[in-house]
Structures are given as C-alpha cells and as structure tokens.
Design an enzyme around this catalytic site. Structure first.
Site, mmCIF file in Angstrom:
data_model
loop_
_atom_site.group_PDB
_atom_site.id
_atom_site.type_symbol
_atom_site.label_atom_id
_atom_site.label_comp_id
_atom_site.label_asym_id
_atom_site.label_seq_id
_atom_site.Cartn_x
_atom_site.Cartn_y
_atom_site.Cartn_z
ATOM 1 N N GLU A 292 4.757 15.116 5.212
ATOM 2 C CA GLU A 292 4.610 15.690 6.566
ATOM 3 C C GLU A 292 5.497 14.925 7.555
ATOM 4 O O GLU A 292 6.147 15.526 8.411
ATOM 5 C CB GLU A 292 3.145 15.652 6.991
ATOM 6 C CG GLU A 292 2.280 16.579 6.137
ATOM 7 C CD GLU A 292 0.826 16.609 6.588
ATOM 8 O OE1 GLU A 292 0.135 15.598 6.382
ATOM 9 O OE2 GLU A 292 0.404 17.622 7.159
ATOM 10 N N GLU B 38 -3.145 16.566 -1.527
ATOM 11 C CA GLU B 38 -4.321 17.000 -0.765
ATOM 12 C C GLU B 38 -5.129 18.030 -1.548
ATOM 13 O O GLU B 38 -6.363 18.017 -1.529
ATOM 14 C CB GLU B 38 -3.895 17.637 0.572
ATOM 15 C CG GLU B 38 -3.388 16.673 1.607
ATOM 16 C CD GLU B 38 -1.880 16.427 1.513
ATOM 17 O OE1 GLU B 38 -1.293 16.651 0.435
ATOM 18 O OE2 GLU B 38 -1.310 15.985 2.526
ATOM 19 N N LEU C 237 -5.880 6.650 2.328
ATOM 20 C CA LEU C 237 -7.129 7.279 1.866
ATOM 21 C C LEU C 237 -8.344 6.372 2.081
ATOM 22 O O LEU C 237 -9.465 6.865 2.131
ATOM 23 C CB LEU C 237 -6.999 7.674 0.389
ATOM 24 C CG LEU C 237 -6.008 8.824 0.135
ATOM 25 C CD1 LEU C 237 -5.725 8.970 -1.354
ATOM 26 C CD2 LEU C 237 -6.525 10.136 0.709
ATOM 27 N N LEU D 259 -1.399 9.753 3.865
ATOM 28 C CA LEU D 259 -2.572 9.252 4.591
ATOM 29 C C LEU D 259 -3.195 8.070 3.859
ATOM 30 O O LEU D 259 -3.333 8.095 2.631
ATOM 31 C CB LEU D 259 -3.598 10.391 4.667
ATOM 32 C CG LEU D 259 -4.947 10.074 5.306
ATOM 33 C CD1 LEU D 259 -4.801 9.913 6.806
ATOM 34 C CD2 LEU D 259 -5.943 11.189 4.996
ATOM 35 N N LYS E 238 0.847 -1.212 0.000
ATOM 36 C CA LYS E 238 0.000 0.000 0.000
ATOM 37 C C LYS E 238 0.870 1.244 0.000
ATOM 38 O O LYS E 238 0.469 2.307 0.462
ATOM 39 C CB LYS E 238 -0.935 -0.003 1.213
ATOM 40 C CG LYS E 238 -1.951 -1.145 1.208
ATOM 41 C CD LYS E 238 -3.016 -0.946 0.136
ATOM 42 C CE LYS E 238 -4.022 -2.084 0.164
ATOM 43 N NZ LYS E 238 -4.984 -1.990 -0.951
ATOM 44 N N ARG E 239 2.083 1.089 -0.512
ATOM 45 C CA ARG E 239 3.032 2.200 -0.651
ATOM 46 C C ARG E 239 3.256 2.920 0.680
ATOM 47 O O ARG E 239 3.412 4.127 0.751
ATOM 48 C CB ARG E 239 2.573 3.195 -1.729
ATOM 49 C CG ARG E 239 2.267 2.615 -3.120
ATOM 50 C CD ARG E 239 3.242 1.546 -3.557
ATOM 51 N NE ARG E 239 2.986 1.058 -4.909
ATOM 52 C CZ ARG E 239 2.818 -0.233 -5.234
ATOM 53 N NH1 ARG E 239 2.851 -1.193 -4.299
ATOM 54 N NH2 ARG E 239 2.636 -0.576 -6.489
ATOM 55 N N ARG F 130 -7.296 16.372 -3.934
ATOM 56 C CA ARG F 130 -8.254 15.423 -3.329
ATOM 57 C C ARG F 130 -9.339 16.167 -2.540
ATOM 58 O O ARG F 130 -10.147 15.549 -1.858
ATOM 59 C CB ARG F 130 -7.555 14.450 -2.386
ATOM 60 C CG ARG F 130 -6.340 13.756 -2.955
ATOM 61 C CD ARG F 130 -6.549 12.291 -3.253
ATOM 62 N NE ARG F 130 -5.305 11.682 -3.718
ATOM 63 C CZ ARG F 130 -4.988 11.488 -4.995
ATOM 64 N NH1 ARG F 130 -5.814 11.839 -5.957
ATOM 65 N NH2 ARG F 130 -3.837 10.934 -5.338
ATOM 66 N N GLY G 175 -2.961 17.895 7.280
ATOM 67 C CA GLY G 175 -3.467 17.809 8.659
ATOM 68 C C GLY G 175 -2.449 17.217 9.607
ATOM 69 O O GLY G 175 -2.729 17.031 10.789
HETATM 70 C C1 1HE Z 1 -3.021 3.670 -1.203
HETATM 71 C C2 1HE Z 1 -2.429 4.952 -1.086
HETATM 72 C C3 1HE Z 1 -2.957 5.837 -0.110
HETATM 73 C C4 1HE Z 1 -1.405 3.881 -2.667
HETATM 74 N N1 1HE Z 1 -3.992 5.386 0.634
HETATM 75 N N2 1HE Z 1 -4.039 3.280 -0.431
HETATM 76 N N3 1HE Z 1 -1.875 10.377 -0.858
HETATM 77 C C5 1HE Z 1 -2.097 10.379 -2.178
HETATM 78 O O1 1HE Z 1 -3.021 10.968 -2.681
HETATM 79 C C6 1HE Z 1 -1.136 9.542 -2.980
HETATM 80 C C7 1HE Z 1 -1.870 8.345 -3.529
HETATM 81 N N4 1HE Z 1 -0.961 7.365 -4.104
HETATM 82 C C8 1HE Z 1 -0.380 7.512 -5.318
HETATM 83 O O2 1HE Z 1 -0.451 8.547 -5.971
HETATM 84 C C9 1HE Z 1 0.376 6.331 -5.856
HETATM 85 O O3 1HE Z 1 -0.082 5.177 -5.169
HETATM 86 C C10 1HE Z 1 1.911 6.399 -5.684
HETATM 87 C C11 1HE Z 1 2.488 7.479 -6.604
HETATM 88 C C12 1HE Z 1 2.320 6.693 -4.228
HETATM 89 C C13 1HE Z 1 2.539 5.025 -6.042
HETATM 90 O O4 1HE Z 1 2.098 4.636 -7.322
HETATM 91 P P1 1HE Z 1 2.183 3.076 -7.755
HETATM 92 O O5 1HE Z 1 1.789 3.000 -9.173
HETATM 93 O O6 1HE Z 1 3.518 2.537 -7.346
HETATM 94 O O7 1HE Z 1 1.135 2.300 -6.804
HETATM 95 P P2 1HE Z 1 -0.466 2.206 -6.937
HETATM 96 O O8 1HE Z 1 -0.816 1.144 -7.949
HETATM 97 O O9 1HE Z 1 -1.091 3.536 -7.117
HETATM 98 O O10 1HE Z 1 -0.859 1.717 -5.483
HETATM 99 C C14 1HE Z 1 -0.589 0.401 -5.019
HETATM 100 C C15 1HE Z 1 -1.613 0.073 -3.955
HETATM 101 O O11 1HE Z 1 -1.448 0.976 -2.850
HETATM 102 C C16 1HE Z 1 -3.065 0.286 -4.463
HETATM 103 O O12 1HE Z 1 -3.879 -0.626 -3.759
HETATM 104 P P3 1HE Z 1 -4.365 -2.008 -4.452
HETATM 105 O O13 1HE Z 1 -5.167 -2.670 -3.396
HETATM 106 O O14 1HE Z 1 -5.136 -1.585 -5.670
HETATM 107 O O15 1HE Z 1 -3.098 -2.754 -4.807
HETATM 108 C C17 1HE Z 1 -3.379 1.694 -3.968
HETATM 109 O O16 1HE Z 1 -4.766 1.920 -3.790
HETATM 110 C C18 1HE Z 1 -2.668 1.690 -2.629
HETATM 111 N N5 1HE Z 1 -2.354 3.045 -2.184
HETATM 112 N N6 1HE Z 1 -1.443 5.058 -2.008
HETATM 113 C C19 1HE Z 1 -4.497 4.159 0.464
HETATM 114 N N7 1HE Z 1 -2.460 7.062 0.092
HETATM 115 C C20 1HE Z 1 -2.642 13.958 7.908
HETATM 116 S S1 1HE Z 1 -3.390 14.414 6.524
HETATM 117 C C21 1HE Z 1 -2.462 13.834 5.195
HETATM 118 C C22 1HE Z 1 -3.281 13.901 3.953
HETATM 119 C C23 1HE Z 1 -2.692 13.095 2.845
HETATM 120 O O17 1HE Z 1 -1.675 12.453 2.982
HETATM 121 S S2 1HE Z 1 -3.553 13.157 1.381
HETATM 122 C C24 1HE Z 1 -2.487 12.430 0.225
HETATM 123 C C25 1HE Z 1 -2.730 10.974 0.112
#
Ligand code: 1HE
Length: 262
Positions: free
Chosen positions: A116, A136, A70, A68, A29-30, A139, A144
């Site tokens: 963060e 964020e 998500l 986070l 889940k990265r 999205r 936070g």
């Molecule tokens: C996740 C998450 C996650 C991956 N929450 N499950 N963060 C984001 O908006 C970033 C979201 N993630 C991405 O943009 C990409 O995953 C990556 C660039 C980090 C990596 O890409 P990749 O191609 O290596 O992996 P993937 O195919 O996108 O993800 C692999 C799996 O990890 C997949 O799940 P699967 O069950 O389909 O295999 C994804 O859903 C899962 N995954 N990132 C949940 N973030 C205190 S407030 C803070 C607020 C925030 O941090 S908002 C920003 C959140």
C-alpha cells in the site's frame, strides 16, 4: 522540526539539497509499520525542507516492508479500526499528494501495508529479489491503507482480488509485467536507480511535477469533458511560467538536450 523516530530516517542529498532519502530502519521486524512509524512518515512528508524537489523511499535489510505491524493488531472495536485506517490514509495521502514526487526503491517483501505504501509513491523501481503479496486475505482482515483504491489502478481489480483470495505471490518479473513496478533492475541496485531517477525528476520545472502529481491522476478520474478542461487549465498554467518559456527557448537555440533513444 518534530522529534526524529528511530524506525525511519531522513537524509537530504544533492548539490542543492534537492533529494530526500527516506528509509524505513526497522530491519529486525522487516520494516513492519507500527502506528508511530506511520505518523513519523506523515510528519517527514509535511516537514520536507523547501529545497527538496524529489524523494526516494527505501527499506533497510532484506525486505522493503512486511506491512502492518501485526503485533499492534490487537483488540480494536469498529470505531478504533476505522480511525486507524483513516490514519494510514492521511499519511499515505501526504506521500501521494505531498510536495514532491516519491520514488519507491523495492526489494524483498513488498507485502500488505508495504505494498500500500509503495502504491502511494509515484514511481516504483524493483530489484529482482522483490515479491508482492497481500496476506490480509489469509489473516482474516482487509486492506486498510488505501490499497483497495490504489492497487487496482496499478494492476487491475481482478489481479488484486486473486491475490487476496488465493494468497498469490508475484515475483519481481511477473510483478513488473502486471504493473506493480515501472522498472526492474538487478538485485541490489534498486536504491541507486531510484536516486538516479529522483535526480532526473528534480531537474523538471516544479510546476510540471506538480501537474503530474496533482492534476494527472485527478484528470484520469474525471469524465473526459471535465478532464480535457482540467488538462487545458494545467497546460496553460505550466506553459505561462517563466521557467517553461526559458526551457523552450533553450531547445530552440540548440542549448537543450534532444530526445534520444536509450
Ligand atoms: C513482523 C511482521 C509484521 C515480520 N508485523 N512483526 N504482513 C504480513 O502478514 C507479512 C508477515 N511477514 C512475513 O510474511 C515475513 O516476515 C516476511 C516474508 C516479510 C519476511 O520473512 P523472514 O523470514 O525474513 O522474517 P521473519 O522471521 O518472518 O520475521 C522476522 C521478525 O520480524 C519476526 O520477529 P521476531 O521477534 O520473531 O524476530 C517477525 O515476527 C517480525 N515480523 N513481519 C509484526 N508484519 C493498513 S492495513 C495493512 C494490513 C497488512 O499489512 S496485513 C499484512 C501484514
């Protein structure tokens, strides 16, 4: 000792067990940070063995941390959202103002809450695969986990605003220039470099490290007359320690290393 969490691990290294290696171990889940992981990080920082003098934090797999989890960002009312953010603050506060300096070893995605977390560390070492983003903005949410306070101190408010408004992604080289990382190293070497730096940090007098972690950032926030007084007090405390006297004597006797160019 609390129950170990499967998504984060702690290893103690070094001849005197002076280095803690904390790993995010959720690569499928990265290394997305769910609530349990954030609380486990807080507990690890609270329970570090007394022998530890410096820590490294890294992520398993191709990415440091996707922020986070998500999938946990479901229905939360305003009060729950507030407490959730405060929980992150408490955990990352333990990283920044905990017992020992923490070096972040960065690679791949350092995004959202992952950025963060990295910002709460004291030194960031990034390899050439690293990229930084704050998704964020797109999205429909907001930082936070302390990002609004810590990230502008690294890169400035204007750059952070741009990242969140436009979705701008910084690559490793631009990120280092902007101030995210203090070290940029070849792909695959950030962890070793971070451990090397932690080893150096662990050799410092503990009071000096304490002053750097706890006094320096607070001095930087104070009006200069207060900052100068706090600096003098910290200087007096540090130099009165027997260890400081011995280190200075060692240099004067020719027993300590000189400063040399790298
Ligand atoms: C996740 C998450 C996650 C991956 N929450 N499950 N963060 C984001 O908006 C970033 C979201 N993630 C991405 O943009 C990409 O995953 C990556 C660039 C980090 C990596 O890409 P990749 O191609 O290596 O992996 P993937 O195919 O996108 O993800 C692999 C799996 O990890 C997949 O799940 P699967 O069950 O389909 O295999 C994804 O859903 C899962 N995954 N990132 C949940 N973030 C205190 S407030 C803070 C607020 C925030 O941090 S908002 C920003 C959140």
């Amino acid at each position: 000792m609390r129950t170990p969490h499967t998504d984060i691990s702690l290893e103690i290294r070094g001849d005197s067990e002076e280095i803690a290696v904390i790993r995010l171990t959720r690569p499928a889940k990265r290394n997305a940070l769910n609530d349990g992981l954030i609380l486990a990080l807080r507990d690890i920082m609270d329970d570090l063995p007394a022998s530890v003098r410096a820590a490294v934090i890294s992520g398993e797999g191709d990415h440091f941390c996707a922020g986070l989890d998500l999938s946990e960002l479901k229905e939360r009312d305003a009060g729950q959202g507030l407490h959730h953010s405060r929980m992150w603050h408490a955990a990352l506060e333990r990283v920044q103002f905990g017992p020992v300096p923490v070096v972040a070893a960065l690679h791949g995605a350092v995004v959202g809450g992952g950025l963060e977390l990295a910002s709460a560390c004291h030194i960031r070492v990034a390899d050439e695969s690293t990229f930084y983003a704050l998704p964020e903005g797109s999205r429909g949410i907001f930082v936070g986990g302390g990002g609004a306070v810590r990230i502008p101190r690294l890169i400035g408010t204007a750059r952070m605003m741009d990242m969140m408004m436009t979705g701008r992604v910084y690559n490793a080289a631009d990120g280092e220039r902007a101030g995210f990382a203090q070290y940029l190293v070849p792909t695959g070497t950030a962890f070793d470099k971070a451990v090397e730096l932690a080893g150096r940090i662990a050799q410092n007098a503990p009071l000096t490290n304490y002053g750097l972690m706890h006094a320096l950032p607070r001095i930087a926030e104070q009006p200069s007359d207060q900052g100068l007084l706090t600096e003098s007090m910290m200087a007096a405390i540090a130099q009165s320690a027997p260890e400081a006297k011995e280190r200075v004597r060692a240099f004067l006797d020719g027993r300590a290393a000189k400063v040399k160019k790298d």
